[in-house]
Scaffold this motif. Structure first.
Motif, PDB file in Angstrom:
ATOM      1  N   ASP A   2       0.814  -1.213   0.000  1.00  0.00           N
ATOM      2  CA  ASP A   2       0.000   0.000   0.000  1.00  0.00           C
ATOM      3  C   ASP A   2       0.851   1.269   0.000  1.00  0.00           C
ATOM      4  N   ILE A   3       2.101   1.201   0.471  1.00  0.00           N
ATOM      5  CA  ILE A   3       2.982   2.373   0.390  1.00  0.00           C
ATOM      6  C   ILE A   3       3.308   2.653  -1.073  1.00  0.00           C
ATOM      7  N   GLU A   4       3.555   1.597  -1.844  1.00  0.00           N
ATOM      8  CA  GLU A   4       3.913   1.751  -3.258  1.00  0.00           C
ATOM      9  C   GLU A   4       2.795   2.410  -4.057  1.00  0.00           C
ATOM     10  N   LEU A   5       1.559   2.349  -3.569  1.00  0.00           N
ATOM     11  CA  LEU A   5       0.420   2.949  -4.264  1.00  0.00           C
ATOM     12  C   LEU A   5       0.263   4.442  -3.957  1.00  0.00           C
ATOM     13  N   LEU A   6       0.965   4.946  -2.951  1.00  0.00           N
ATOM     14  CA  LEU A   6       0.849   6.361  -2.596  1.00  0.00           C
ATOM     15  C   LEU A   6       1.507   7.226  -3.666  1.00  0.00           C
ATOM     16  N   PRO A   7       0.893   8.361  -4.022  1.00  0.00           N
ATOM     17  CA  PRO A   7       1.463   9.233  -5.045  1.00  0.00           C
ATOM     18  C   PRO A   7       2.845   9.749  -4.658  1.00  0.00           C
ATOM     19  N   GLY A   8       3.800   9.596  -5.541  1.00  0.00           N
ATOM     20  CA  GLY A   8       5.154  10.097  -5.328  1.00  0.00           C
ATOM     21  C   GLY A   8       6.039   9.234  -4.451  1.00  0.00           C
ATOM     22  N   ALA A   9       5.550   8.067  -4.009  1.00  0.00           N
ATOM     23  CA  ALA A   9       6.351   7.205  -3.130  1.00  0.00           C
ATOM     24  C   ALA A   9       7.629   6.772  -3.846  1.00  0.00           C
ATOM     25  N   GLU A  10       8.756   6.976  -3.175  1.00  0.00           N
ATOM     26  CA  GLU A  10      10.059   6.637  -3.737  1.00  0.00           C
ATOM     27  C   GLU A  10      10.761   5.671  -2.784  1.00  0.00           C
TER      28      GLU A  10
END
Length: 87
Positions: free
Chosen positions: A39-47
């Motif tokens: 679910d972190i990978e789905l957040l906008p701009g997650a690097e």
């Protein structure tokens, strides 16, 4: 004897805000870590910055709190990155 007594002044107490400093209530970049990163990978701009660790810009403190609540019971953390601390 009733045991050792600890003076209240030894406990942390929140200070009054200092004018000109950033407020924790502002949106900003957060460092998120969790066992399940889907679910972190789905957040906008997650690097991705390391295995299981991501830098997420534009996140509010409420969103970070929601992340921690969603991952309650597993190893996770959310830490705000203040301007000038990004590396």
């Amino acid at each position: 004897k009733e045991g050792v007594k600890i003076h209240n002044s030894l406990f942390w107490k929140p200070a009054d805000p200092i004018e000109g400093y950033y407020s924790a209530g502002e949106s900003g970049t957060w460092y998120l870590r969790a066992e399940n990163t889907a679910d972190i990978e789905l957040l906008p701009g997650a690097e991705r910055v390391a295995q299981g660790a991501y830098r997420v810009p534009g996140m509010s403190p409420d969103e970070a709190r929601g992340f921690l609540q969603k991952h309650e019971g597993e190893a996770c953390e959310a830490m705000k990155i203040w301007p000038g601390e990004e590396g």
